[in-house]
Write a protein that holds these residues in place. Structure first.
Motif, PDB file in Angstrom:
ATOM      1  N   SER A   1     -52.317  -1.909 -36.402  1.00 24.70           N
ATOM      2  CA  SER A   1     -52.842  -2.118 -34.924  1.00 24.70           C
ATOM      3  C   SER A   1     -54.032  -1.181 -34.885  1.00 24.70           C
ATOM      4  CB  SER A   1     -52.053  -1.707 -33.987  1.00 24.70           C
ATOM      5  OG  SER A   1     -50.698  -2.545 -34.290  1.00 24.70           O
ATOM      6  N   ASP A   2     -55.212  -1.861 -34.202  1.00 28.31           N
ATOM      7  CA  ASP A   2     -56.246  -1.269 -34.066  1.00 28.31           C
ATOM      8  C   ASP A   2     -56.298  -0.537 -32.630  1.00 28.31           C
ATOM      9  OD1 ASP A   2     -58.935  -0.566 -33.667  1.00 28.31           O
ATOM     10  OD2 ASP A   2     -59.851  -2.502 -34.295  1.00 28.31           O
ATOM     11  N   TYR A   3     -56.063   0.853 -32.903  1.00 26.01           N
ATOM     12  CA  TYR A   3     -56.149   1.772 -31.473  1.00 26.01           C
ATOM     13  C   TYR A   3     -57.261   2.009 -30.960  1.00 26.01           C
ATOM     14  CZ  TYR A   3     -51.153   2.452 -31.908  1.00 26.01           C
ATOM     15  OH  TYR A   3     -49.846   2.434 -31.826  1.00 26.01           O
ATOM     16  N   GLY A   4     -58.472   1.758 -31.769  1.00 27.41           N
ATOM     17  CA  GLY A   4     -59.813   1.880 -31.212  1.00 27.41           C
ATOM     18  C   GLY A   4     -60.345   0.796 -30.452  1.00 27.41           C
ATOM     19  N   ARG A   5     -59.802  -0.321 -30.782  1.00 28.65           N
ATOM     20  CA  ARG A   5     -59.866  -1.694 -29.932  1.00 28.65           C
ATOM     21  C   ARG A   5     -59.208  -1.557 -28.618  1.00 28.65           C
ATOM     22  NH1 ARG A   5     -61.295  -7.386 -31.846  1.00 28.65           N
ATOM     23  NH2 ARG A   5     -62.692  -5.914 -33.057  1.00 28.65           N
ATOM     24  N   LEU A   6     -58.027  -1.062 -28.650  1.00 30.96           N
ATOM     25  CA  LEU A   6     -56.952  -0.805 -27.567  1.00 30.96           C
ATOM     26  C   LEU A   6     -57.826  -0.030 -26.427  1.00 30.96           C
ATOM     27  CD1 LEU A   6     -54.380  -1.102 -25.948  1.00 30.96           C
ATOM     28  CD2 LEU A   6     -53.617   0.932 -27.436  1.00 30.96           C
ATOM     29  N   TYR A   7     -58.235   1.270 -26.910  1.00 31.87           N
ATOM     30  CA  TYR A   7     -59.035   2.154 -26.130  1.00 31.87           C
ATOM     31  C   TYR A   7     -60.178   1.654 -25.378  1.00 31.87           C
ATOM     32  CZ  TYR A   7     -62.157   6.147 -25.139  1.00 31.87           C
ATOM     33  OH  TYR A   7     -62.956   7.062 -24.516  1.00 31.87           O
ATOM     34  N   ALA A   8     -60.974   0.683 -26.324  1.00 33.58           N
ATOM     35  CA  ALA A   8     -62.124   0.466 -25.600  1.00 33.58           C
ATOM     36  C   ALA A   8     -61.950  -0.636 -24.632  1.00 33.58           C
ATOM     37  CB  ALA A   8     -62.964  -0.383 -26.748  1.00 33.58           C
ATOM     38  N   ASN A   9     -60.867  -1.640 -24.693  1.00 38.11           N
ATOM     39  CA  ASN A   9     -60.391  -2.489 -23.965  1.00 38.11           C
ATOM     40  C   ASN A   9     -59.831  -1.945 -22.672  1.00 38.11           C
ATOM     41  OD1 ASN A   9     -58.144  -4.319 -22.825  1.00 38.11           O
ATOM     42  ND2 ASN A   9     -59.365  -5.612 -23.857  1.00 38.11           N
ATOM     43  N   ILE A  10     -59.190  -0.770 -22.569  1.00 39.19           N
ATOM     44  CA  ILE A  10     -58.566  -0.188 -21.553  1.00 39.19           C
ATOM     45  C   ILE A  10     -59.817   0.535 -20.859  1.00 39.19           C
ATOM     46  CG2 ILE A  10     -57.083   1.780 -20.711  1.00 39.19           C
ATOM     47  CD1 ILE A  10     -55.150   1.335 -23.241  1.00 39.19           C
ATOM     48  N   LYS A  11     -60.659   0.817 -21.424  1.00 33.42           N
ATOM     49  CA  LYS A  11     -61.756   1.769 -20.872  1.00 33.42           C
ATOM     50  C   LYS A  11     -62.631   0.746 -20.201  1.00 33.42           C
ATOM     51  CE  LYS A  11     -65.444   5.130 -21.455  1.00 33.42           C
ATOM     52  NZ  LYS A  11     -66.174   6.033 -22.511  1.00 33.42           N
ATOM     53  N   GLN A  12     -62.591  -0.308 -20.416  1.00 34.39           N
ATOM     54  CA  GLN A  12     -63.620  -1.277 -19.973  1.00 34.39           C
ATOM     55  C   GLN A  12     -63.015  -2.245 -18.920  1.00 34.39           C
ATOM     56  OE1 GLN A  12     -64.986  -4.391 -22.680  1.00 34.39           O
ATOM     57  NE2 GLN A  12     -66.321  -5.446 -21.362  1.00 34.39           N
ATOM     58  N   ASN A  13     -61.789  -2.434 -18.990  1.00 35.68           N
ATOM     59  CA  ASN A  13     -60.930  -3.376 -18.104  1.00 35.68           C
ATOM     60  C   ASN A  13     -60.025  -2.683 -16.976  1.00 35.68           C
ATOM     61  OD1 ASN A  13     -62.141  -5.887 -19.247  1.00 35.68           O
ATOM     62  ND2 ASN A  13     -60.823  -5.395 -20.984  1.00 35.68           N
ATOM     63  N   ILE A  14     -59.565  -1.592 -17.297  1.00 35.92           N
ATOM     64  CA  ILE A  14     -58.555  -0.780 -16.453  1.00 35.92           C
ATOM     65  C   ILE A  14     -59.274   0.434 -15.651  1.00 35.92           C
ATOM     66  CG2 ILE A  14     -56.451   0.262 -16.123  1.00 35.92           C
ATOM     67  CD1 ILE A  14     -55.551  -1.283 -18.320  1.00 35.92           C
ATOM     68  N   LYS A  15     -59.977  -0.107 -14.534  1.00 35.79           N
ATOM     69  CA  LYS A  15     -60.797   0.824 -13.763  1.00 35.79           C
ATOM     70  C   LYS A  15     -60.140   1.819 -13.060  1.00 35.79           C
ATOM     71  CE  LYS A  15     -64.434  -1.077 -15.583  1.00 35.79           C
ATOM     72  NZ  LYS A  15     -65.281  -0.576 -16.285  1.00 35.79           N
ATOM     73  N   HIS A  16     -58.782   1.583 -12.382  1.00 34.92           N
ATOM     74  CA  HIS A  16     -58.244   2.584 -11.616  1.00 34.92           C
ATOM     75  C   HIS A  16     -57.072   3.247 -12.583  1.00 34.92           C
ATOM     76  CE1 HIS A  16     -60.002   0.776  -7.929  1.00 34.92           C
ATOM     77  NE2 HIS A  16     -59.509  -0.460  -8.362  1.00 34.92           N
ATOM     78  N   ARG A  17     -56.609   4.562 -12.193  1.00 26.13           N
ATOM     79  CA  ARG A  17     -55.788   5.351 -12.850  1.00 26.13           C
ATOM     80  C   ARG A  17     -54.569   4.571 -12.923  1.00 26.13           C
ATOM     81  NH1 ARG A  17     -54.581  10.212 -14.992  1.00 26.13           N
ATOM     82  NH2 ARG A  17     -52.708  11.026 -14.613  1.00 26.13           N
ATOM     83  N   SER A  18     -53.838   4.371 -13.918  1.00 23.70           N
ATOM     84  CA  SER A  18     -52.517   3.459 -13.980  1.00 23.70           C
ATOM     85  C   SER A  18     -51.632   4.110 -14.821  1.00 23.70           C
ATOM     86  CB  SER A  18     -52.985   2.236 -14.533  1.00 23.70           C
ATOM     87  OG  SER A  18     -53.948   1.571 -13.829  1.00 23.70           O
ATOM     88  N   LEU A  19     -50.627   3.851 -14.774  1.00 20.77           N
ATOM     89  CA  LEU A  19     -49.430   4.332 -15.583  1.00 20.77           C
ATOM     90  C   LEU A  19     -49.226   3.372 -16.759  1.00 20.77           C
ATOM     91  CD1 LEU A  19     -46.936   5.767 -16.594  1.00 20.77           C
ATOM     92  CD2 LEU A  19     -45.406   4.391 -15.115  1.00 20.77           C
ATOM     93  N   LEU A  20     -49.409   3.699 -18.085  1.00 16.66           N
ATOM     94  CA  LEU A  20     -49.341   2.745 -19.285  1.00 16.66           C
ATOM     95  C   LEU A  20     -48.316   3.011 -20.173  1.00 16.66           C
ATOM     96  CD1 LEU A  20     -53.324   3.127 -20.245  1.00 16.66           C
ATOM     97  CD2 LEU A  20     -52.100   1.309 -18.605  1.00 16.66           C
ATOM     98  N   LEU A  21     -47.350   2.190 -20.187  1.00 17.19           N
ATOM     99  CA  LEU A  21     -46.030   2.408 -20.965  1.00 17.19           C
ATOM    100  C   LEU A  21     -46.387   1.782 -22.322  1.00 17.19           C
ATOM    101  CD1 LEU A  21     -43.488   1.583 -18.350  1.00 17.19           C
ATOM    102  CD2 LEU A  21     -43.985   3.865 -19.070  1.00 17.19           C
ATOM    103  N   LEU A  22     -46.595   2.589 -23.263  1.00 17.75           N
ATOM    104  CA  LEU A  22     -47.109   1.981 -24.695  1.00 17.75           C
ATOM    105  C   LEU A  22     -45.905   1.818 -25.817  1.00 17.75           C
ATOM    106  CD1 LEU A  22     -49.083   1.195 -26.942  1.00 17.75           C
ATOM    107  CD2 LEU A  22     -49.425   3.611 -27.130  1.00 17.75           C
ATOM    108  N   TYR A  23     -45.557   0.852 -25.835  1.00 22.51           N
ATOM    109  CA  TYR A  23     -44.286   0.643 -26.996  1.00 22.51           C
ATOM    110  C   TYR A  23     -44.886   0.407 -28.225  1.00 22.51           C
ATOM    111  CZ  TYR A  23     -41.767  -0.612 -22.597  1.00 22.51           C
ATOM    112  OH  TYR A  23     -41.386  -0.617 -21.086  1.00 22.51           O
TER     113      TYR A  23
END
Length: 444
Positions: A321-343
């Motif tokens: 899994s590409d965690y770098g892409r995950l980080y970039a996607n979250i930074k770009q698309n989730i603007k409000h502080r959120s609870l992220l449950l990472l399975y």
């Protein structure tokens, strides 16, 4: 005539009796007096065989059968399948029911034997537990009928092919519905969560009743009303909660027939339902080489159906899994502080360290909970007493891997990242407990 022979089946009793008569004929060559007895038995046997065929075929519709299946199966749960049989014969019959269940179950000897009274109806039920999502196709429902003579069986078949889709474990939604009402989980045999402090959203001032927290007494209102009044608070609402599912190769590991991915999918479905019941916004997405299956966090009425459909076709792949892409996607698309449950799943500290910079980056802007799994088979090796050198070696290696898991928890905690180390079967309830704990502490 072709249909007659196609539906006619000779039972084992017929073969045994035939073999006995043949042996008696052979013996009669040595003892001639047995020859007449053999002929008499053959005549009686033939008469009963013809009689058995006649009573089974005297009516065109001897029996009818129907199968009732649900619109969809719940993955990993016991699903009910109902059979209804109606006997049109005027005498009791004995049936052997062979339902052509889907090939995914790999059951080749499924059958039910049942006696049905004359001119009566019976209903039967059996259970199926699917262990993978997808389409499950039933074949025909075959019913073999024989009379008390038991020499011949007549075959009936009903219902053509029926396809039942298997979705994530939606049957668990009802089981955990009450968890959305409050934090007292003792009725489920689950650890009780101590409510810490208060959430910040004021609801109303009300009269004090026994059991209310004395710290919430509103002294100004008490002075005006001349009896105790307390402030009542409610959980903060409309907080975004995302379930993030790793689809990489580490989630392919099986446990009790289900992969770790399927456990994560089932937990996501239940968690989303609890989040919506708590008036928060539920969303989800998956990732491996890229981010997919995105459902934006909302609390509209159709949200659960959107999440269920998105979870239906998710499958693992054999990529890292590409965690770098995950980080970039979250930074770009989730603007409000959120609870992220990472399975996800980490087996070693080295595997965690490769992804730790991205996890730290996500945790700066969001409340991140990393959920990964204990290896229960290794725990069994640790608990068992070693009696040979090989068993001692295996036990040491198992203890090393178990220690690595605990190191991962400490490493995440060092950087302020929450974590859940759980067994697959306890994943759902541990995730719900963590969410409710964070609600109680005002973190969400």
């Amino acid at each position: 005539m072709k249909a007659f022979f196609k539906s006619l089946y000779i039972r084992e009793r017929f073969f045994y009796i035939s073999l006995g008569i043949i042996l008696l004929f052979i013996i009669s060559f040595i003892f001639p007096k047995l020859f007449y007895i053999s002929k008499l038995l053959l005549l009686v046997f033939a008469t009963f065989t013809i009689l058995d065929i006649f009573i089974l075929y005297v009516t065109k519709t001897g029996i009818t059968g129907t199968r009732q299946v649900p619109d969809k199966f719940s993955n990993g749960d016991e699903n009910d399948v109902f059979l209804r049989l109606e006997n049109y014969y005027t005498f009791p019959i004995f049936t052997k029911i062979i339902d052509e269940i889907p090939e995914q179950f790999q059951v080749r000897n499924f059958s039910i034997e049942k006696k049905i009274k004359a001119s009566s109806v019976i209903e039967l039920k059996y259970k199926l537990r699917p262990t993978e999502r997808g389409e499950y196709t039933f074949g025909r429902l075959n019913i073999y009928v024989h009379s008390v003579l038991g020499l011949i069986s007549r075959r009936f078949f009903f219902d053509g092919e029926v396809m039942v889709p298997t979705y994530p474990a939606f049957l668990q939604l009802k089981k955990y519905d009450l968890l959305a009402i409050g934090n007292n989980l003792t009725m489920y045999g689950i650890k009780k969560i101590r409510r810490i402090g208060h959430t910040m959203e004021f609801e109303q001032i009300k009269e004090y009743v026994i059991g209310d927290d004395l710290r919430t007494i509103n002294w100004k209102a008490t002075a005006k009303q001349r009896h105790l009044m307390v402030n009542q608070y409610q959980d903060e609402k409309s907080q975004p909660v995302y379930s993030v599912i790793d689809k990489g190769r580490m989630m392919k590991m099986p446990f009790n027939g289900l992969s770790l991915l399927d456990y994560a999918i089932n937990a996501t479905l239940v968690m989303s339902n609890v989040v919506l019941k708590k008036q928060d916004k539920a969303g989800m997405f998956t990732f491996s080489k890229r981010v997919e299956n995105t459902v934006i966090a909302e609390k509209r009425s159709s949200q659960m159906n959107l999440i269920l459909e998105s979870l239906y076709n998710i499958d693992t792949n054999f990529f890292e899994s590409d965690y770098g892409r995950l980080y970039a996607n979250i930074k770009q698309n989730i603007k409000h502080r959120s609870l992220l449950l990472l399975y996800t799943n980490f087996e070693t500290v080295e595997a965690l360290n490769r992804q730790l910079p991205y996890l730290k980056g996500i945790a700066k802007s969001h409340l991140l909970v990393v959920i990964f799994f204990k290896n229960t088979e290794l725990d069994q090796l640790i608990d068992n007493e070693a009696t040979t050198i090989q068993e001692a070696y295996d036990k040491v290696i198992a203890e090393k891997f178990s220690f690595e898991k605990r190191l991962i928890v400490n490493e995440l905690k060092k950087y302020g990242i929450h974590s859940i180390l759980t067994t697959p079967e306890n994943l759902t309830i541990d995730a719900i407990n963590k969410y409710l704990e964070m609600k109680a502490r005002g973190l969400v």
